[in-house]
Scaffold this motif. Structure first.
Motif, short mmCIF file in Angstrom:
data_model
loop_
_atom_site.label_atom_id
_atom_site.label_comp_id
_atom_site.label_asym_id
_atom_site.label_seq_id
_atom_site.Cartn_x
_atom_site.Cartn_y
_atom_site.Cartn_z
N ASP A 1 -11.63 -6.13 -3.84
CA ASP A 1 -10.46 -5.49 -4.44
C ASP A 1 -9.41 -6.58 -4.67
O ASP A 1 -9.24 -7.47 -3.84
CB ASP A 1 -9.87 -4.44 -3.51
N PHE A 2 -8.70 -6.48 -5.78
CA PHE A 2 -7.71 -7.50 -6.09
C PHE A 2 -6.59 -6.86 -6.89
O PHE A 2 -6.75 -5.79 -7.48
CB PHE A 2 -8.35 -8.65 -6.88
N GLY A 3 -5.42 -7.51 -6.91
CA GLY A 3 -4.31 -6.98 -7.67
C GLY A 3 -3.15 -7.95 -7.72
O GLY A 3 -3.15 -9.00 -7.07
N SER B 1 -4.34 -3.38 -10.40
CA SER B 1 -5.42 -3.66 -9.45
C SER B 1 -6.77 -3.32 -10.06
O SER B 1 -6.86 -2.59 -11.04
CB SER B 1 -5.21 -2.88 -8.15
N GLY C 1 -5.53 -9.45 -2.40
CA GLY C 1 -6.91 -9.01 -2.53
C GLY C 1 -7.61 -9.00 -1.19
O GLY C 1 -7.12 -9.56 -0.21
N ILE D 1 1.99 -2.31 -9.51
CA ILE D 1 0.76 -3.00 -9.16
C ILE D 1 -0.24 -2.84 -10.30
O ILE D 1 -0.30 -1.79 -10.95
CB ILE D 1 0.16 -2.48 -7.84
N ASP E 1 -6.46 3.83 -8.04
CA ASP E 1 -5.67 2.72 -8.52
C ASP E 1 -4.58 2.34 -7.52
O ASP E 1 -3.95 3.19 -6.91
CB ASP E 1 -5.03 3.10 -9.86
N GLY E 2 -4.36 1.08 -7.35
CA GLY E 2 -3.27 0.60 -6.50
C GLY E 2 -3.63 0.49 -5.03
O GLY E 2 -2.74 0.41 -4.20
N ASN E 3 -4.89 0.51 -4.70
CA ASN E 3 -5.30 0.43 -3.30
C ASN E 3 -6.16 -0.81 -3.09
O ASN E 3 -7.12 -1.03 -3.80
CB ASN E 3 -6.11 1.66 -2.89
N ILE E 4 -5.80 -1.59 -2.07
CA ILE E 4 -6.55 -2.78 -1.72
C ILE E 4 -7.08 -2.57 -0.30
O ILE E 4 -6.31 -2.55 0.65
CB ILE E 4 -5.66 -4.05 -1.76
N TYR F 1 0.86 -1.17 0.00
CA TYR F 1 0.00 0.00 0.00
C TYR F 1 0.89 1.21 0.00
O TYR F 1 1.75 1.34 0.85
CB TYR F 1 -0.92 -0.04 1.22
N ASN G 1 -11.32 -3.42 -8.86
CA ASN G 1 -12.30 -3.68 -7.81
C ASN G 1 -13.69 -3.87 -8.41
O ASN G 1 -13.97 -3.45 -9.52
CB ASN G 1 -12.29 -2.58 -6.74
#
Length: 133
Positions: A65-67, A42, A83, A40, A23-26, A1, A44
């Protein structure tokens, strides 16, 4: 993160619970450091059901959320899958033509495909004051 530990006015407990949409946040993995990952991909999926409340817009939501993360050297992360998912509430209100937004989420599951870096527990509650596009 990807966020500095003091980004929420120096209140580290809130920094770990705050989710900045984009973008890029789980969600659910907000308090973890994934250094030295520097890439990353990602996405959602969110579903919401609006509740019949008159003075404020309220919705019950689910999120997934996944990545995949990498470090460009390939030494630590090489397309590892991460995720999280759960349920939450959205509150929206317009005051003097300015939108106010609060989201409260509770992660219920996670995917963590990284050996040697276990997750001990999910975040209790995650908050956000913004909505992603």
């Amino acid at each position: 993160y990807l966020r500095h530990p003091e980004s929420f006015y120096g209140i580290s407990n809130m920094t770990n619970r705050y989710h900045l949409p984009g973008d890029g946040n789980i969600r659910g993995l907000t308090g973890l450091s994934l250094m030295p990952a520097n890439a990353i991909i990602s996405g959602n999926l969110e579903l919401a059901y609006s509740l019949p409340v008159t003075f404020v817009n309220v919705a019950v939501t689910t999120f997934n959320d996944f990545g995949m993360i990498w470090d460009q050297s390939g030494e630590n992360y090489n397309g590892n899958i991460i995720g999280a998912g759960g349920v939450g509430f959205e509150f929206k209100k317009s005051v003097y033509h300015k939108p106010l937004y609060l989201r409260i989420d509770k992660p219920l599951w996670y995917v963590w495909d990284i050996a040697g870096a276990p997750i001990n527990e999910l975040q209790d509650i995650i908050i956000s004051f913004e909505k992603g596009l």
